[in-house]
Design a protein around this motif. Structure first.
Motif, PDB file in Angstrom:
ATOM      1  N   PRO A 243       0.833  -1.209   0.000  1.00  0.00           N
ATOM      2  CA  PRO A 243       0.000   0.000   0.000  1.00  0.00           C
ATOM      3  C   PRO A 243       0.866   1.257   0.000  1.00  0.00           C
ATOM      4  O   PRO A 243       1.958   1.264   0.568  1.00  0.00           O
ATOM      5  N   PRO A 244       0.373   2.315  -0.608  1.00  0.00           N
ATOM      6  CA  PRO A 244       1.132   3.564  -0.653  1.00  0.00           C
ATOM      7  C   PRO A 244       1.159   4.260   0.708  1.00  0.00           C
ATOM      8  O   PRO A 244       0.340   3.949   1.586  1.00  0.00           O
TER       9      PRO A 244
ATOM     10  N   VAL B 133      -1.839   5.043   3.658  1.00  0.00           N
ATOM     11  CA  VAL B 133      -2.766   3.945   3.938  1.00  0.00           C
ATOM     12  C   VAL B 133      -2.305   3.329   5.255  1.00  0.00           C
ATOM     13  O   VAL B 133      -1.357   2.553   5.284  1.00  0.00           O
TER      14      VAL B 133
ATOM     15  N   GLU C 293      -8.697   2.344   5.359  1.00  0.00           N
ATOM     16  CA  GLU C 293      -7.966   2.950   4.251  1.00  0.00           C
ATOM     17  C   GLU C 293      -7.421   1.874   3.304  1.00  0.00           C
ATOM     18  O   GLU C 293      -7.434   2.048   2.081  1.00  0.00           O
ATOM     19  N   LEU C 294      -6.967   0.764   3.867  1.00  0.00           N
ATOM     20  CA  LEU C 294      -6.471  -0.333   3.039  1.00  0.00           C
ATOM     21  C   LEU C 294      -7.587  -0.899   2.177  1.00  0.00           C
ATOM     22  O   LEU C 294      -7.403  -1.138   0.976  1.00  0.00           O
TER      23      LEU C 294
ATOM     24  N   GLY D 213     -10.243   0.658   1.176  1.00  0.00           N
ATOM     25  CA  GLY D 213     -10.545   1.661   0.151  1.00  0.00           C
ATOM     26  C   GLY D 213      -9.534   1.625  -0.982  1.00  0.00           C
ATOM     27  O   GLY D 213      -9.899   1.716  -2.167  1.00  0.00           O
ATOM     28  N   TRP D 214      -8.270   1.468  -0.629  1.00  0.00           N
ATOM     29  CA  TRP D 214      -7.209   1.378  -1.643  1.00  0.00           C
ATOM     30  C   TRP D 214      -7.398   0.127  -2.503  1.00  0.00           C
ATOM     31  O   TRP D 214      -7.288   0.183  -3.725  1.00  0.00           O
ATOM     32  N   LEU D 215      -7.701  -0.993  -1.856  1.00  0.00           N
ATOM     33  CA  LEU D 215      -7.947  -2.222  -2.598  1.00  0.00           C
ATOM     34  C   LEU D 215      -9.160  -2.081  -3.521  1.00  0.00           C
ATOM     35  O   LEU D 215      -9.128  -2.521  -4.669  1.00  0.00           O
TER      36      LEU D 215
ATOM     37  N   ALA E  64     -10.179   0.362  -5.092  1.00  0.00           N
ATOM     38  CA  ALA E  64      -9.858   1.184  -6.259  1.00  0.00           C
ATOM     39  C   ALA E  64      -9.004   0.435  -7.285  1.00  0.00           C
ATOM     40  O   ALA E  64      -8.712   0.979  -8.353  1.00  0.00           O
ATOM     41  N   ARG E  65      -8.632  -0.807  -7.002  1.00  0.00           N
ATOM     42  CA  ARG E  65      -7.733  -1.560  -7.889  1.00  0.00           C
ATOM     43  C   ARG E  65      -8.442  -2.226  -9.062  1.00  0.00           C
ATOM     44  O   ARG E  65      -7.775  -2.761  -9.934  1.00  0.00           O
TER      45      ARG E  65
END
Length: 83
Positions: free
Chosen positions: A22-23, A26, A31-32, A34-36, A38-39
């Protein structure tokens, strides 16, 4: 960190596990997720708000505000039912 996907989460994502990086920024489970999400489409379906995905960080159940920084493993699975 290693991400593990179980049951319907695995089916939507299309894999049982993967190494993720994760960037910066995150820091929490929410937040993780949410990041996932968006993949890609499968990830978005798996981690949608209606999905009710549960998680464990390093084999301990965790809530959305739990920190993932430094975790070795995060597992995602659907809510469990039964009695």
């Amino acid at each position: 960190m290693k991400a593990l996907y179980f049951a319907s989460v695995r089916e939507r994502v299309g894999r049982a596990e993967e190494e993720i990086d994760p960037p910066p920024g995150v820091e929490t489970l929410a937040e993780l997720m949410g990041w996932l999400a968006a993949r890609g489409e499968g990830y978005a379906l798996a981690f949608s708000a209606q999905g009710g995905v549960r998680a464990a960080i390093d084999r301990a159940h965790a809530k959305a505000e739990a920190r993932v920084v430094g975790a070795r493993e995060v597992a995602f699975f659907p809510p469990m039912t039964g009695g």
